[in-house]
Design an enzyme around this catalytic site. Structure first.
Site, PDB file in Angstrom:
ATOM      1  N   ASP A  97      -1.523   6.794   6.313  1.00 31.56           N
ATOM      2  CA  ASP A  97      -2.562   5.856   5.901  1.00 31.56           C
ATOM      3  C   ASP A  97      -2.769   4.900   7.073  1.00 31.56           C
ATOM      4  OD1 ASP A  97      -4.109   3.812   4.890  1.00 31.56           O
ATOM      5  OD2 ASP A  97      -2.794   3.366   3.190  1.00 31.56           O
ATOM      6  N   LYS A 119     -11.585  -1.821   7.017  1.00 32.03           N
ATOM      7  CA  LYS A 119     -10.630  -2.648   7.743  1.00 32.03           C
ATOM      8  C   LYS A 119     -10.975  -2.696   9.228  1.00 32.03           C
ATOM      9  CE  LYS A 119      -8.230  -3.486   4.011  1.00 32.03           C
ATOM     10  NZ  LYS A 119      -7.429  -2.445   3.406  1.00 32.03           N
ATOM     11  N   TRP A 175       0.832  -1.215   0.000  1.00 34.79           N
ATOM     12  CA  TRP A 175       0.000   0.000   0.000  1.00 34.79           C
ATOM     13  C   TRP A 175       0.851   1.244   0.000  1.00 34.79           C
ATOM     14  CZ3 TRP A 175      -4.261  -1.278  -1.899  1.00 34.79           C
ATOM     15  CH2 TRP A 175      -4.888  -2.479  -1.561  1.00 34.79           C
TER      16      TRP A 175
HETATM   17  C1  LIG Z   1      -6.827  -1.972   2.109  1.00 32.84           C
HETATM   18  C2  LIG Z   1      -5.851  -0.892   2.226  1.00 32.84           C
HETATM   19  C3  LIG Z   1      -5.791   0.152   1.288  1.00 32.84           C
HETATM   20  C4  LIG Z   1      -6.703   0.218   0.081  1.00 32.84           C
HETATM   21  O1  LIG Z   1      -7.972   0.525   0.470  1.00 32.84           O
HETATM   22  P1  LIG Z   1      -9.177   0.723  -0.581  1.00 32.84           P
HETATM   23  O2  LIG Z   1     -10.229   1.297   0.296  1.00 32.84           O
HETATM   24  O3  LIG Z   1      -9.491  -0.626  -1.128  1.00 32.84           O
HETATM   25  O4  LIG Z   1      -8.714   1.650  -1.641  1.00 32.84           O
HETATM   26  C5  LIG Z   1      -4.879   1.169   1.497  1.00 32.84           C
HETATM   27  N1  LIG Z   1      -4.049   1.147   2.553  1.00 32.84           N
HETATM   28  C6  LIG Z   1      -4.053   0.168   3.470  1.00 32.84           C
HETATM   29  C7  LIG Z   1      -3.118   0.213   4.622  1.00 32.84           C
HETATM   30  C8  LIG Z   1      -4.959  -0.891   3.328  1.00 32.84           C
HETATM   31  O5  LIG Z   1      -4.981  -1.871   4.249  1.00 32.84           O
END
Ligand SMILES: *Cc1c(COP(=O)(O)O)cnc(C)c1O
Length: 355
Positions: A167, A191, A100
């Site tokens: 993030d 998540k 990511w």
């Molecule tokens: C799943 C994830 C993403 C991507 O998320 P989307 O909502 O599918 O775009 C980005 N960063 C992390 C740390 C993730 O676990």
């Protein structure tokens, strides 16, 4: 009884599913479904306001920060962050700790100059790089607080004289953070906060509007802030279920209480991985994630058999991501200690059968 260890979309508390299912039929005694109400209705305005309030309270978000619920997932933030924070001709700094993080870097490079301060790609991202220098002339420093795929987590907030951007998709609300340390935080809901569809953004207002760029309205944070996350139709159901989940977390005692549970859950599982001669962890111990526990069998031939046993025991979603292999147990807030104990029991049963 099933225990869902899937990495995302993720498990949510059973009572949240119950309440959400009621609202699909009759939301707050309106005689309408949550799926059909207007996002401009006073009922939904109250939902949006409460969701925002709960985030502010649970994470102690200080004044001077806006809270947004946007669409497009965390992946859209990979582009929106540089579009909104990286001035024309400026540069941004990134830490590369996994898939990511790499995707965030790739998108930022399309928008401006990017310095990657450190990377753990050399070991397939088994650790979090430390002791790197962040250029003081960069507009911001971006890192991924929890690496969902590789099972590593940054527990110590990086020291940085420039605005920090993180993030936090897979560890938001799992442990205490100091929002004031950050310029911007984002997290896809699916998540650890709610169902897929909404993305939480917490942004320090004073950082915005300074890039000299002309942005398409939908990619500009400021119109979303001005409209209270209702510049266009918000993901109504995702926001509503996130609100129910945030209420659940508040009733449990909040982030500090869940953090203690998460520490115990992670310790219980890692202790078994370290004790059981058939399994081994993939991440270095000091950087092991409390949310996504990655491990493999010592003997590759055991892998499929363990997944079969796990399935028989109602343990779902344990297959590891293809870039790590083996297993990944995502033990987000809603996964109970009894779920972790059921996995540990299966690992011990597997040991008895195979030794
Ligand atoms: C799943 C994830 C993403 C991507 O998320 P989307 O909502 O599918 O775009 C980005 N960063 C992390 C740390 C993730 O676990």
């Amino acid at each position: 009884m099933k225990h869902n260890f899937g990495a995302g979309p993720c498990i949510l508390p059973q009572e949240v599913f119950q309440e959400a299912s009621q609202a699909v039929l009759n939301f707050n005694d309106t005689g309408l479904s949550i799926l059909e109400i207007s996002h401009r209705s006073k009922e939904f305005e109250a939902v949006m306001a409460e969701t925002e309030r709960l985030v502010r309270e649970l994470l102690s978000v200080p004044t001077g920060y806006s809270i947004l619920f946007l669409q497009g997932g965390a992946s859209t933030q990979f582009a929106m962050v540089p579009l909104n924070l990286l001035p024309e001709g400026g540069k941004a700094a990134y830490l590369d700790t996994g898939t990511w993080a790499s995707k965030a870097i790739k998108e930022a490079k399309k928008i401006g100059d990017v310095t990657v301060v450190a990377s753990s790609a050399d070991t397939n991202y088994t650790y979090i790089p430390k002791n790197y220098d962040v250029p003081t002339d960069a507009a911001y420093f971006h890192y991924t607080s929890n690496n969902t795929i590789f099972g590593t987590e940054v527990f110590e907030t990086p020291q940085s004289s420039i605005p920090l951007v993180s993030d936090m998709s897979s560890d938001i609300l799992s442990r205490k953070i100091n929002v004031a340390d950050y310029g911007l935080i984002y997290a896809g809901a699916q998540k650890n906060m709610g169902p897929a569809g909404a993305t939480l953004v917490i942004v320090k207002d004073e950082l915005l509007g300074k890039t000299g760029r002309t942005l398409s309205t939908i990619f500009d944070y400021q119109p979303h802030i001005a409209a209270g996350s209702m510049y266009n139709t918000p993901p109504v159901f995702s926001v509503y279920v996130s609100m129910l989940n945030l209420r659940w977390l508040k009733n449990k005692g909040g982030v500090e209480v869940i953090e203690q549970e998460n520490i115990i859950k992670a310790r219980t599982l890692y202790d078994e991985i370290d004790r059981n001669p058939l399994f081994k962890g993939t991440a270095v111990k000091e950087d092991r994630s409390r949310m996504n526990v990655t491990f493999v069998t010592e003997d590759k031939a055991h892998e499929a058999a363990f997944l079969d046993l796990a399935k028989e025991r109602g343990l779902i979603g344990l297959k590891g991501h293809r870039s790590v292999g083996g297993f990944r147990a995502s033990i987000y807030n809603a996964l109970s200690i009894s779920g972790v104990n059921a996995l540990v029991d299966a690992m011990q049963e597997f040991e008895e059968k195979n030794s």
